[in-house]
Motif scaffolding. Structure first.
Motif, short mmCIF file in Angstrom:
data_model
loop_
_atom_site.label_atom_id
_atom_site.label_comp_id
_atom_site.label_asym_id
_atom_site.label_seq_id
_atom_site.Cartn_x
_atom_site.Cartn_y
_atom_site.Cartn_z
N ASN A 223 -7.23 -6.50 2.20
CA ASN A 223 -6.96 -7.53 0.84
C ASN A 223 -7.15 -8.85 0.66
N TYR B 104 -7.71 0.78 0.21
CA TYR B 104 -7.05 1.01 1.63
C TYR B 104 -8.01 2.72 2.07
N GLN C 146 -6.62 6.16 4.72
CA GLN C 146 -5.81 6.40 5.03
C GLN C 146 -5.93 8.54 5.57
N THR D 146 -6.77 -1.00 5.75
CA THR D 146 -6.32 -1.86 4.76
C THR D 146 -6.87 -3.11 4.66
N THR E 149 -6.68 -4.98 -3.41
CA THR E 149 -6.77 -4.16 -2.36
C THR E 149 -7.16 -3.17 -2.12
N THR F 239 -3.96 3.92 8.63
CA THR F 239 -4.19 3.33 7.63
C THR F 239 -5.49 2.38 7.33
N VAL G 35 0.50 -0.94 -0.28
CA VAL G 35 0.23 -0.03 0.29
C VAL G 35 0.95 1.20 0.11
#
Length: 717
Positions: free
Chosen positions: A313, A331, A333, A311, A329, A309, A129
């Motif tokens: 996956n 994310y 942030q 995430t 993936t 962050t 990432v």
């Protein structure tokens, strides 16, 4: 052409997703086929001096490959390397990699340059990432990971824009962190002491693996006082370099035959403790607030930088005979930075202790990557993918009366940067000894400043798109070594600060700023036989329309600056990694070094070498010794000398305009490690044994620490 390619790639990715699910729907849950790809995860990875290149597995090229298969220049720092070289930052861990130089501008936040390219041209990945910088309002992404949680670090040197888009014009740092364990429950504890700033750190983790589930929770921190330097300079310490750092992370995953899914969350936080300027009073020998005579009437600081962050996956493997892998993936942030100015004496119009300015910058980002891997016969492997990122930037800047602290003004800003990317990579085994890698990428970036209350005339938007490609060859027809050749292109788009905002009263925006583009040519060889490991790379790069800050005028005694496009920057040089192991003595002498020439030319034809004080040569040479003391205990040591040539700036005629002398710093690392079920390690670093006065070429700090000791202790149950 760009739109046609984008549509074709989008269709290909959607098609791959559809065909990938067909066999699952038709067959249900089936036994996993044996993958032709090496496993991405490797436990206790050793560094190149201790392993053959064909056993070091890397993932920075978006597919699992061994080092000897790659046409790019890539170095690996292993978990063992990190454990045996205790340090606080990731930048210090990779500082010995050829081509890499540490950028030490802010206490507790170090960044890196690669091949002379600044940190804003280097992409930082954590578990794949891309890490956010305040790239809408700042320069370069900080590397926020606790070193004790690292499984390995992969460093790509040279443009990687085909795989990772804008900003990867100088290279990529890919950090892979530890996941679960090999039993249901394990616990680790690490401690670190650094005498260079009287700092102490800790890190605790619980982790495990049970019936397909894996997890890891960790918490760590580091408290640092002011940096200690040789007594002959700066009264023995650099004031206002103290900081406090915290890392929190958690991951939960589940794997099954043919797939895995994971959720992770982490927070990295650095607080600058030096809010009020201080000095060593020679009369009392104590630290005291600085007065009008000793320093400026106020100080600005970055009291807090925080990154969060989150995430998810999902990876699926061997979906059918052709579709080898699908990976998704996503994310979210947030990066937050606060800055304030504080008066320090009742003189000069400032009241002691009164906050006279406050700034908060927040960047919220979200996005994701979708990738499909296709095995088309025995000789072709194709990657199709797309990625998306949207970053929203908000600023809140206030001014206060310098005596009363009453707010006198407030400014709000809002903007965003949005990017789409489509990429393709084709690996072809042309013959048994010759392979090629061809890559293409199309990217579109849109930058918008929608609100700026102090300068509403700066509101605007721009859109840039770029097609880049690369072509690499690897020949392995000679025994024990491989030859590689690579042509690659890169690009980098300007950010909000450069285009529309400007950073202060003395930095003007430039809405006409163009993206940078680069072309890179590289030749290299890897040799490994009978104790020898050699990696040599030669590179030549041309950077067009390089963005740099330039003086455009003066307001009184203050210089007015603006980011402008230079005509070009040319860099060329060589990187060498060399070691030889005397197996009967357990001794390994080694050498890593970089030779670099950096030449810039502005739009008026003026040329300069080594702008910003980049040295022409730097490297490290040393001797490692490892010896088993018992079946369960090993001693290791590394005596090394860090060398840096003279850092200077000169004009086109070769006349120096400024320079800083070169230096050599002697260091010794040693320690003990052992254990099977219960592991433990003790490592000691004696740094700058000669107590030498020196300064890193790319540093805003006047001096680096004098002689200091770093002690690391860790155990795992």
């Amino acid at each position: 052409m760009n739109k046609i390619l984008a549509k074709c790639l989008t269709f290909s990715v959607l098609l791959s997703f559809g065909f990938g699910w067909v066999p699952l729907l038709a067959q249900g849950e089936s036994e996993a086929q044996t993958s032709s790809q090496p496993q991405a995860r490797v436990q206790n990875t050793q560094s190149p001096p201790a392993m053959e290149l064909d056993s070091i597995i890397v993932t920075a090229t978006r597919v699992e490959r061994t080092l000897d298969e790659l046409p790019i220049s890539l170095s690996v720092v292993s978990e063992e390397d990190v454990r045996r070289n205790p340090s606080v930052t990731i930048a210090d861990q990779i500082s010995s990699v050829p081509g890499v130089m540490v950028d030490n501008q802010t206490p507790g936040i170090k960044k890196v340059n690669i091949r002379g390219m600044s940190s804003s041209r280097v992409v930082v990945l954590i578990n794949g990432v891309k890490q956010p910088e305040l790239r809408l309002a700042a320069d370069g992404a900080p590397i926020g990971v606790d070193p004790s949680q690292i499984e390995r670090i992969e460093v790509i040197k040279g443009p990687a824009s085909v795989l990772y888009g804008s900003d990867a014009i100088g290279g990529v740092i890919n950090i892979i962190t530890k996941k679960g364990g090999d039993k249901p429950f394990s616990f680790s504890q690490n401690f670190l002491y650094d005498s260079s700033n009287e700092g102490y750190g800790w890190q605790s983790a619980i982790f495990g693996d049970f019936q397909g589930f894996n997890y890891r929770l960790s918490y760590g921190g580091f408290n640092a006082d002011d940096i200690r330097v040789p007594d002959s300079v700066a009264d023995g310490r650099l004031l206002n370099t103290d900081y406090d750092k915290r890392n929190y992370s958690g991951i939960l995953g589940y794997s099954w035959d043919g797939g895995e899914i994971s959720f992770s969350s982490d927070r990295h936080k650095v607080t600058d403790m030096g809010h009020v300027l201080r000095w060593n009073n020679p009369a009392t020998g104590e630290l005291e607030p600085a007065t009008w005579d000793e320093a400026r009437p106020y100080t600005t600081s970055n009291p807090e930088v925080q990154r969060d962050t989150h995430t998810v996956n999902l990876g699926l493997t061997e979906l059918n005979d052709y579709l080898a892998k699908l990976n998704f993936t996503a994310y979210v942030q947030e990066l937050n930075r606060e800055t304030q100015g504080i008066g320090i004496k009742n003189e000069g119009g400032y009241a002691n202790g009164v906050v006279y300015s406050y700034e908060e910058h927040v960047q919220d980002s979200y996005g994701g990557t979708f990738q499909s891997d296709w095995r088309l016969g025995d000789d072709h492997y194709v990657i199709l993918g797309l990625d998306y990122d949207k970053s929203k930037y908000d600023s809140d800047i206030s001014a206060f009366n310098r005596l009363s602290g009453v707010r006198t003004g407030r400014n709000f800003g809002h903007g965003r940067q949005e990017s789409y990317g489509y990429f393709l990579q084709h690996e072809w085994q042309i013959t048994e000894d010759l392979s090629s890698t061809l890559g293409l990428r199309w990217t579109e970036v849109k930058t918008v400043l929608s609100k700026e209350t102090s300068k509403p005339q700066n509101v605007g938007s721009t859109k840039d798109s770029k097609m880049v490609g690369n072509l690499g060859l690897v020949y392995s027809g000679f025994e024990d070594f491989e030859l590689r050749a690579l042509y690659s292109q890169g690009f980098r788009t300007p950010n909000l600060l450069q285009l529309f905002i400007g950073s202060s009263a003395w930095m003007e925006p430039n809405p006409d700023l163009k993206p940078e583009s680069s072309q890179n040519f590289e030749l290299g060889l890897r040799y490994h036989r009978a104790g020898w490991n050699v990696d040599l790379g030669l590179f030549y790069s041309i950077l067009k329309d390089a963005m740099a800050s330039r003086i455009i005028g003066y307001s009184g005694s203050n210089a007015l600056r603006q980011y402008q496009n230079l005509e070009e920057v040319v860099t060329y040089g060589a990187e060498l990694g060399l070691d030889y192991t005397f197996e009967n003595l357990n001794l390994t002498p080694y050498l890593s070094g970089t030779w670099l020439r950096y030449i810039s030319e502005d739009q008026f034809g003026f040329k300069a070498r080594h702008v910003d004080g980049r040295p022409e040569f730097w490297g490290k040479t040393g001797l490692k010794w490892e010896v088993p003391l018992t079946d369960d205990l090993q001693f290791y040591s590394d005596l090394n000398l860090m060398l840096t040539g003279r850092s200077y700036q000169s004009n086109a005629d070769g006349v120096d305009t400024d320079h800083m002398p070169g230096y050599g710093v002697l260091n010794l690392n040693f320690g003990f490690e052992g254990g099977q079920e219960h592991k433990y390690n003790i490592s000691v670093s004696l740094n700058n044994i000669g107590n030498k006065e020196y300064r890193l070429p790319l540093s805003s700090l006047n001096y680096e620490p004098g002689f200091n000791v770093v002690l690391g202790v860790g155990f795992e149950y």
